[in-house]
Design an enzyme around this catalytic site. Structure first.
Site: not given
Length: 384
Positions: A191-192
């Site tokens: 995600d990041l």
């Protein structure tokens, strides 16, 4: 400490306006793509999150806890909601209605960037495929940040953090050197990583538009982006012909790390190439051990918990976190992390807490419909 006092104590936190005048519309959920919008907002863009009360962002789908007082807005208070969606506006639209779809298109007509991260095909089902949007809004930069990308046999599968890092080759590297693969890093690495790839892509596309006058469609696969995090392992297997596996506390070049316990409860120090001490040796305090190791020139650091990172004055002094007030009094003050860079020496200020769902309907949708029509649309379920 309230937000005003924090800014006074930490003068390197201020508004950054390098994207002033840029308008962003997002239809996103979870963390990866919403956080792209938050970063752009804290660089000065106006970011409007288009939502629906019929199917809320997963970070709003929080069930009340037994300890929540009466009237506590649980769906507004989840910490990840504010980490991912601070500094934005929120409008609610039912895009299955003709007028809801029209208002969405009017938002896009005024926008520079459109960000979405739902399973590919959702725009097609609304009669708004990417090709149609590109033809209608040729200057629009469109970022599609899905788990598997817009093409291929897995494009319509749902993606979750452990699945993405497993398919990217990361989980197979986690474990002890003398044991089996353990995997499950329990960190949303995909995600990041997607977030900051997405931010850079949008910024590059906006810069390119200045030269060409044309927008573009950016297809970002979270899994493919995550695979770049294991680049050394890919090269190692290619060169050595053997599948890399867990090494425990050891670098690929053979350099070992030691994680040593101190006398304090559940407190550890990580250091490079440190032989274990005999069991009879009294455990030192963390500060004593760090001082001893550093005096020998050994690279070392404490193993910090998330709360210790937040409380560390070295991080606070650099504006690592910021305190903000939520508009709902039952939520009160929130502490969230800043974006991890500076612009001309300043940390971009978090402009506001994540918006309460639909809080921007009057201000944002009021650009395209008067108050009377907005009230009527509310009654008709268009602003659902």
């Amino acid at each position: 400490m309230n937000a005003e006092n924090l800014r006074a104590a930490t003068p390197n936190i201020r508004d950054v306006d390098i994207l002033d005048g840029v308008k962003v519309v997002e239809v996103t959920t979870a963390v990866s793509a919403p956080l792209i919008g938050r970063v752009l907002a804290e660089l000065g863009a106006e970011v409007v999150k288009v939502e629906s009360r019929a199917k809320v962002d997963v970070n709003r789908a929080r069930v009340p806890r037994p300890t929540d007082p009466d009237g506590f807005p649980s769906h507004e208070a989840f910490q990840l909601l504010h980490e991912a969606s601070a500094s934005k506006q929120s409008v609610t639209l039912n895009m299955k209605t003709d007028r809801g779809k029209e208002l969405f298109l009017e938002l896009l007509a005024d926008a520079d960037v459109f960000i979405e991260n739902f399973v590919p095909g959702w725009l097609d089902r609304l009669g708004l495929p990417i090709d149609y949007l590109r033809a209608r809004f040729p200057r629009l930069v469109i970022l599609s940040a899905s788990g598997y990308g817009q093409t291929g046999p897995m494009r319509t599968q749902r993606s979750y953090a452990p699945v993405m890092t497993a398919l990217a080759g990361i989980e197979g590297l986690i474990g002890y050197a003398d044991g089996q693969v353990m995997g499950c890093s329990a960190l949303a690495l995909a995600d990041l990583n997607c977030t900051f790839n997405g931010v850079f892509l949008v910024m590059a596309a906006l810069a390119g538009r200045e030269a060409t006058g044309a927008g573009t469609h950016l297809d970002l696969s979270q899994i493919e982006a995550a695979a770049t995090l294991a680049g050394e392992a890919f090269v190692e297997e290619q060169l050595q012909g053997a599948r890399p596996g867990p090494r425990g506390n050891q670098d690929p070049d053979g350099t070992r790390w030691s994680v040593r316990r101190t006398v304090e409860d559940d407190t550890w120090v990580a250091a490079r190439v440190v032989e274990p001490e005999p069991d009879s040796t009294p455990r030192p305090t963390r500060e004593e051990l760090l001082k001893r190791l550093r005096a020998k020139g050994i690279e070392s650091a404490c193993v910090a918990s998330p709360q210790q990172v937040i409380a560390d004055p070295r991080f606070r002094g650099r504006g690592y976190t910021q305190d903000i007030e939520h508009p709902h009094p039952a939520v009160g003050e929130l502490t969230i992390t800043s974006v991890p860079w500076r612009v001309e020496g300043a940390v971009p200020r978090v402009r506001r807490a994540a918006p309460m769902i639909g809080a921007g309907n009057t201000e944002i949708l009021g650009r395209y419909a008067d108050a009377a029509e907005l009230a009527e649309l509310e009654d008709q379920g268009v602003l659902k």
